[in-house]
Design a protein around this motif. Structure first.
Motif, PDB file in Angstrom:
ATOM      1  N   THR A 407      46.311  40.980  29.130  1.00 14.91           N
ATOM      2  CA  THR A 407      45.539  40.907  30.149  1.00 14.91           C
ATOM      3  C   THR A 407      45.325  42.312  30.791  1.00 14.91           C
ATOM      4  OG1 THR A 407      46.359  38.750  30.532  1.00 14.91           O
ATOM      5  CG2 THR A 407      45.827  40.017  32.523  1.00 14.91           C
ATOM      6  N   GLN A 408      44.314  42.372  31.463  1.00 14.20           N
ATOM      7  CA  GLN A 408      44.324  43.723  32.258  1.00 14.20           C
ATOM      8  C   GLN A 408      44.186  43.214  33.829  1.00 14.20           C
ATOM      9  OE1 GLN A 408      40.349  44.716  30.847  1.00 14.20           O
ATOM     10  NE2 GLN A 408      40.839  46.337  29.458  1.00 14.20           N
ATOM     11  N   PRO A 410      44.236  44.275  38.279  1.00 12.21           N
ATOM     12  CA  PRO A 410      44.253  45.232  39.247  1.00 12.21           C
ATOM     13  C   PRO A 410      45.354  45.497  40.220  1.00 12.21           C
ATOM     14  CG  PRO A 410      42.754  43.520  39.926  1.00 12.21           C
ATOM     15  CD  PRO A 410      43.360  43.084  38.688  1.00 12.21           C
ATOM     16  N   TYR A 441      50.206  54.497  31.808  1.00 11.88           N
ATOM     17  CA  TYR A 441      49.067  54.537  32.814  1.00 11.88           C
ATOM     18  C   TYR A 441      49.466  55.795  33.848  1.00 11.88           C
ATOM     19  CZ  TYR A 441      45.693  53.321  36.326  1.00 11.88           C
ATOM     20  OH  TYR A 441      44.663  52.954  37.147  1.00 11.88           O
ATOM     21  N   GLY A 460      42.621  50.125  38.423  1.00 10.09           N
ATOM     22  CA  GLY A 460      42.545  49.022  37.446  1.00 10.09           C
ATOM     23  C   GLY A 460      41.324  48.177  37.509  1.00 10.09           C
ATOM     24  N   GLU A 461      40.535  48.484  38.251  1.00  8.98           N
ATOM     25  CA  GLU A 461      39.257  47.904  38.425  1.00  8.98           C
ATOM     26  C   GLU A 461      37.966  48.281  37.689  1.00  8.98           C
ATOM     27  OE1 GLU A 461      38.145  44.989  42.058  1.00  8.98           O
ATOM     28  OE2 GLU A 461      37.941  46.990  42.440  1.00  8.98           O
ATOM     29  N   ASP A 462      36.980  47.623  37.264  1.00  7.46           N
ATOM     30  CA  ASP A 462      35.968  48.082  36.804  1.00  7.46           C
ATOM     31  C   ASP A 462      35.004  48.591  38.008  1.00  7.46           C
ATOM     32  OD1 ASP A 462      36.337  47.469  34.079  1.00  7.46           O
ATOM     33  OD2 ASP A 462      35.601  45.495  34.152  1.00  7.46           O
ATOM     34  N   SER A 466      40.255  53.877  35.419  1.00 12.19           N
ATOM     35  CA  SER A 466      40.455  53.344  34.283  1.00 12.19           C
ATOM     36  C   SER A 466      41.277  51.972  34.555  1.00 12.19           C
ATOM     37  CB  SER A 466      41.178  54.211  33.376  1.00 12.19           C
ATOM     38  OG  SER A 466      42.403  54.510  34.137  1.00 12.19           O
ATOM     39  N   GLN A 467      41.184  50.973  33.405  1.00 15.04           N
ATOM     40  CA  GLN A 467      41.885  49.780  33.357  1.00 15.04           C
ATOM     41  C   GLN A 467      43.647  49.739  33.275  1.00 15.04           C
ATOM     42  OE1 GLN A 467      41.102  46.886  34.133  1.00 15.04           O
ATOM     43  NE2 GLN A 467      39.079  46.601  33.924  1.00 15.04           N
TER      44      GLN A 467
END
Length: 735
Positions: A407-408, A410, A441, A460-462, A466-467
């Motif tokens: 899982t990615q 935010p 990270y 961490g959000e598109d 970066s994720q």
């Protein structure tokens, strides 16, 4: 001159006089008939454009979400007419857009702790409406367009028509936005209007639904009541219609809690914060925090104030007992604060604030539990005092939930400047260390400067940074959040979280469907199943209410071979057994389905196999290409040439099954040779309307009407005789 010559001369003169008379008559007819019709079309088109612009204003008001920057939109108040060589136009039409204060405030009854805060009572909110009044010359029945509490509607003499539906009440949410400010402009040009958030947005979870009653002021209570009934609000709330109000009293027909959201938005000038929503947490975290008082005045020396902050569980509404709590104050000078570091058995923490030769100024008293926080305001002395020399930065506590190895996610970081001094070169960074000490990270970004306020940054959000993730399984991972500025000392907080191994053996996926779909696909990973194993797909939750599978057929379109695949309508189940053990993705195609639900409805589809694996996925109905439910076109008889009637206009009337999903409707009229002679474009569906033709037509004309939506387009065409009418069955798909 011979008599014969004199007679010829008289004939020429008479012919010239007759030709001149015919020309004058034609110009008079053109001025009297064609010019008003074409100008009315121009005014109609402008009315549609203004409606679309006002919907944009409505959306800006509803979507304003914090920050001091205004969003600027444009509304074209009037319109000019097409220039003419031989005819005369009136002056350009003008219109007026005004903010009109409501006769009474929005009132909220039963909002729990909201109405118990000393100095912060949001249970009565004054609001305003936006009202556009056109000043057309020909379109005499033009409506007045109003924005009320998110509802945009046209007021005609004989009734009201909704342009954009209300977003105020739904089954499990109430979203209140009060409008403040002064704005009134009259003219013909495009005028800019600023939309700015003044207070909030705050949220509360109302668990006893029957306790919540909201009353809104309105200029058209009957239309509001009809709109709410059309939206199904009367299924879960009782409606009371007054002379200038509508009350929505939620009942106990439902059991889910209600999310109550409140904000104040300014339009134009003179809108200002009232402080009504201070002292209330925003409800976005796991806990709800409420101060017992705010906006407190204290002397600079020898003064003592006692505060209480109540913490409740954001999910259950019960008191958060024996819960760690962080309480601190920000002030331009020294302020003595003593506070509990845990709540008591009632979820309450007590705080004592004392002054002793404290500088005059503004202070804030902060309370935080996890990512939930609330602030109370204090004025010391006259509120003045020497300004601090540099900003002070604080990072609000950050809580990262445990995750899994696939899982990615935010992380929202909120930073506050508490001294009222502008930052210079403000930056925020997040670093994550794995259990073995490896940095997995490390991201930092510059953000907009702040002065005595907060800013929230998402990592961490598109589209942003970066994720974050996925990370390998392990515990504990340590996240460190740091904020710094060129003219301030850095501030840091940390949090730990665990990563578990992910498991999704079936990788079960069900395709969404549109309102006009006849086919659906179902895919899963068949690695673990083989000979003599059986897979069952349970469709019962969707059958009948969302999709009707009766009469459907099933087949495997890709993946390993199967011994059988069948659909049993008595159990609403698909069953199959793989042949061999080749594994990999396997896709089932279900054909002949009938989508019976509405766009937005969803249902759960289940997967199980004889090995004990189970999974679920959700099928959601998306809006398909809308259809014309009814359609009628009439070639009007606008005059006669000797004994033959001719038409200068075509009137079109239609209804669409999903009008809210339609972005544009274009109607084009063609003469018998196929040349376009008139068109009309609408940015929001509305009928009936009349299309003026470029030239008079004695023969039949072709009518083409096309709609555009996010799901696709649809086009119909038909032929209508002068004086005739055709209906939906006379139209066919465009070639």
């Amino acid at each position: 001159m011979p008599a014969e010559g004199r007679e010829r001369a008289v004939t020429v003169v008479i012919g010239a006089v007759l030709m001149f008379g015919l020309l004058v008559s034609a110009l008079a007819l053109y001025q009297a008939n064609v010019v008003p019709t074409e100008n009315e079309q121009t005014e109609w088109d402008h009315q549609n454009d203004v409606e679309a612009e006002l919907v944009d204003v409505r959306n800006a008001i509803q979507n304003t979400n914090g920050g001091s920057d205004a969003r600027t939109l444009s509304v074209t108040l009037g319109t000019s007419y097409e220039p003419r060589t031989f005819a005369i136009n009136p002056p350009p039409a003008a219109g007026r857009l005004s903010a009109v204060e409501a006769d009474s405030p929005i009132t909220i009854d039963g909002a729990g702790a909201l109405d118990e805060i000393d100095g912060a009572n949001p249970t009565s909110l004054q609001t305003s409406f936006l009202r556009y009044e056109p000043g057309y010359y020909e379109y005499e029945s033009a409506p007045v367009t109003t924005i009320e509490h998110s509802l945009v509607y046209n007021e005609f003499d004989d009734g009201n028509v909704t342009i954009a539906d209300q977003r105020l009440f739904s089954r499990n949410a109430v979203s209140l936005t009060a409008l403040d400010g002064e704005w009134s402009k009259h003219g013909r040009a495009a005028e800019s209007i600023d939309v700015t958030q003044l207070d909030g947005r705050v949220q509360r979870t109302i668990r006893d639904r029957s306790d919540l009653n909201v009353t809104i002021p309105t200029q058209n209570p009957t239309h509001w009541a009809k709109t709410l009934r059309d939206n199904g609000v009367d299924d879960y709330a009782d409606l009371t219609v007054g002379s200038s109000t509508v009350s929505v009293d939620y009942n106990d027909n439902e059991t889910d809690p209600i999310t109550l959201s409140i904000s104040r938005v300014g339009v134009g000038s003179n809108g200002e914060s009232t402080g009504q929503l201070d002292g209330i947490s925003d409800g976005s975290g796991q806990y709800d925090l409420v101060w017992n008082k705010t906006d407190v005045q204290m002397d600079t020396s020898g003064d003592t104030e006692h505060f209480e902050v109540t913490v409740t569980d954001g999910r259950t509404g019960g008191p958060a007992q024996n819960t760690p709590i962080d309480i601190y104050a920000s002030h331009t000078g020294d302020l003595s604060v003593s506070a509990d570091n845990r709540t008591d058995g009632s979820g309450v923490a007590t705080v004592t604030v004392e002054t002793d030769d404290t500088e005059s100024g503004q202070a804030s008293l902060h309370a935080a539990v996890g990512i939930s926080s609330a602030r109370s305001s204090i004025t010391v002395g006259d509120g003045g005092g020497a300004p601090p020399s540099e900003p002070t930065l604080e990072v609000h506590p950050v809580t990262i939930s445990d995750t899994d190895s696939e899982t990615q996610f935010p992380v929202d970081v909120t930073v506050e400047e508490t001294n009222g001094v502008a930052t210079e070169g403000l930056s925020v960074g997040v670093t994550v260390e794995a259990p073995n000490g490896t940095v997995v990270y490390d991201e930092s970004m510059s953000v907009a400067e702040i002065t005595g306020e907060t800013t929230t940054v998402t990592f961490g959000e598109d589209g942003g940074t970066s994720q974050l993730g996925p990370f390998e399984a392990g515990s504990p991972y340590t996240a460190t959040v740091t904020t710094d500025a060129d003219n301030a000392n850095p501030a840091t907080v940390t949090d730990t979280f665990a990563v578990q191994a992910a498991s999704s053996p079936a990788e079960f996926d069900v395709s969404d469907v549109s309102t006009d779909s006849t086919t659906q696909t179902i895919t899963f990973n068949s690695d673990a199943v083989g000979n003599k194993d059986e897979v069952t797909i349970d469709l019962s939750a969707a059958q009948g209410g969302v999709i009707d599978y009766t009469g459907a057929t099933v087949s495997v379109t890709s993946g390993q071979n199967v011994e059988y695949v069948t659909y049993d309508p008595s159990t609403d189940e698909i069953r199959l057994s793989p042949q061999g053990n080749s594994g990999g993705p396997l896709t089932i195609e279900v054909t002949g389905i009938d989508v019976v639900g509405d766009a937005g409805q969803s249902a759960s589809i289940g997967y199980s196999d004889t090995l004990g694996t189970s999974d679920t996925d959700t099928v959601t109905i998306e809006q398909g290409v809308p259809s014309f439910e009814s359609l009628e076109a009439t070639a009007n008889v606008d005059g006669q040439l000797w004994i033959w009637p001719y038409t200068n206009s075509v009137t079109v009337d239609y209804t669409i099954d999903a009008p809210d999903s339609v972005s544009r409707v274009t109607t084009t009229i063609y003469d018998s040779s196929g040349s376009p002679i008139g068109s009309r474009r609408q940015t929001s569906p509305a009928s009936p309307f009349t299309v003026s033709l470029d030239s008079s037509q004695l023969e039949s004309v072709d009518v083409e009407i096309a709609l555009e939506s996010s799901a696709g387009s649809r086009c119909l065409q038909g032929t209508v005789d002068v004086g005739g009418t055709i209906t939906r069955s006379d139209f066919s798909e465009c070639s």
